[in-house]
Enzyme design. Sequence first.
Site, short mmCIF file in Angstrom:
data_model
loop_
_atom_site.label_atom_id
_atom_site.label_comp_id
_atom_site.label_asym_id
_atom_site.label_seq_id
_atom_site.Cartn_x
_atom_site.Cartn_y
_atom_site.Cartn_z
N LYS A 31 1.74 -6.43 -11.12
CA LYS A 31 0.59 -7.93 -11.01
C LYS A 31 0.91 -8.64 -12.35
O LYS A 31 0.64 -9.96 -12.29
CB LYS A 31 -0.79 -7.35 -10.29
CG LYS A 31 -0.37 -7.01 -9.03
CD LYS A 31 -1.58 -6.39 -8.22
CE LYS A 31 -1.45 -5.90 -6.86
NZ LYS A 31 -2.59 -5.24 -6.22
N GLN A 52 -8.59 -3.34 -8.00
CA GLN A 52 -7.41 -2.27 -7.13
C GLN A 52 -8.12 -1.22 -6.55
O GLN A 52 -9.02 -0.58 -7.13
CB GLN A 52 -6.63 -2.03 -8.50
CG GLN A 52 -5.40 -0.96 -8.01
CD GLN A 52 -4.15 -1.82 -7.07
OE1 GLN A 52 -4.15 -3.05 -7.18
NE2 GLN A 52 -3.58 -1.14 -6.16
N ASP A 71 -7.28 -11.38 -2.94
CA ASP A 71 -6.99 -10.12 -1.82
C ASP A 71 -7.44 -10.37 -0.68
O ASP A 71 -6.92 -9.88 0.45
CB ASP A 71 -7.89 -8.90 -2.42
CG ASP A 71 -6.85 -7.86 -3.27
OD1 ASP A 71 -5.60 -8.05 -3.00
OD2 ASP A 71 -7.19 -7.02 -4.01
N1 GUN Z 1 -4.34 -0.84 -2.94
C1 GUN Z 1 -3.50 -0.75 -2.23
N2 GUN Z 1 -3.05 -2.12 -2.13
C2 GUN Z 1 -3.75 -2.98 -2.35
C3 GUN Z 1 -3.94 -4.39 -2.48
O1 GUN Z 1 -3.12 -5.15 -1.84
N3 GUN Z 1 -4.89 -4.75 -3.36
C4 GUN Z 1 -5.91 -4.01 -3.83
N4 GUN Z 1 -6.86 -4.36 -4.71
N5 GUN Z 1 -5.89 -2.67 -3.65
C5 GUN Z 1 -4.94 -2.33 -3.18
#
Ligand code: GUN
Length: 294
Positions: free
Chosen positions: A53, A97, A120
């Site tokens: 990211k 995350q 998100d």
């Molecule tokens: N864990 C697995 N996929 C994601 C996601 O798209 N965003 C976040 N914040 N955590 C995750």
Amino acid sequence: MSYHLIDGRKVAEEVTTALEPRLAALRESGTNPGLAVVVVGDDPASHVYVRMKGRACERLGMASRSHALPSTTPEEELLGLIDALNEDPEVHGILCQLPLPSHIDERKVIDRIALEKDVDAFHPYNVGRMLIGDPLFLPATPAGIQHLLVTSGVELKGRHVVVLGRSNIVGKPIAAMLMQKGPGGDATVTVAHSRTRDLQGITSQADVLIAAVGIPLFVKRDMVKEGAVVIDVGTNRVDDPGTEKGYKLVGDVDFDDVKGKVSAISPSPGGVGPMTIAMLMANTVLAAEMAIGR
Ligand code: GUN
């Protein structure tokens, strides 16, 4: 049967390129979108995602900040960091995350993220806006799946989509999005999961099968209808002593087993994963546009 390979890397590149004029316009008015990524603990997969990211931000010249906290971080400290990021005018998007260590209440943390920075789209408000068909942000992985289907020319209207998996991150939101009225929606959606009876009977009725169960190579040939479109959302680490890392990544779909039966397939790796990152970048740009009132 020959199949069309839905190339998530290529479509993700197109999504990212389309952001460039919007980024240029933002910079002209003195704003560079900024994403803050918070990761707690040392789950290796989470750290890989967080790095990806950050790199995606870099490639677009966007500001990215990574906050890597130890697994022992108290909940209050994490909430304090979220409060500070909520207040920081240089941060337009905040992503924490998941999963978080078990002593931290995931819901409490997500609830603390400012609605307009929730790139998100995990906050209950944004989940609700998505569900009623009036989204502020769409969650990145489901948005990526929908975009892949639409840009590949897959007809959704009136078709039977079977979603395998009912997580808050993928299964539930993609089901809600594909059943909405209008373009990219209008599908008849079935959500199947670990308690579903006659799973194979259901999946083999799917015109579009979306696999998001987190079980390596779970979907086999006998679960797929002839001519179906298959989207593999899974990213599973499996031991592979023959590789330098000692593991390899495989999807939820046994690609080699099903490929002779499908009309189109998005593989994993190389499908939904890159789309998730591209959609997150798009949400961060949108958050910055909203912050300056565009
Ligand atoms: N864990 C697995 N996929 C994601 C996601 O798209 N965003 C976040 N914040 N955590 C995750």
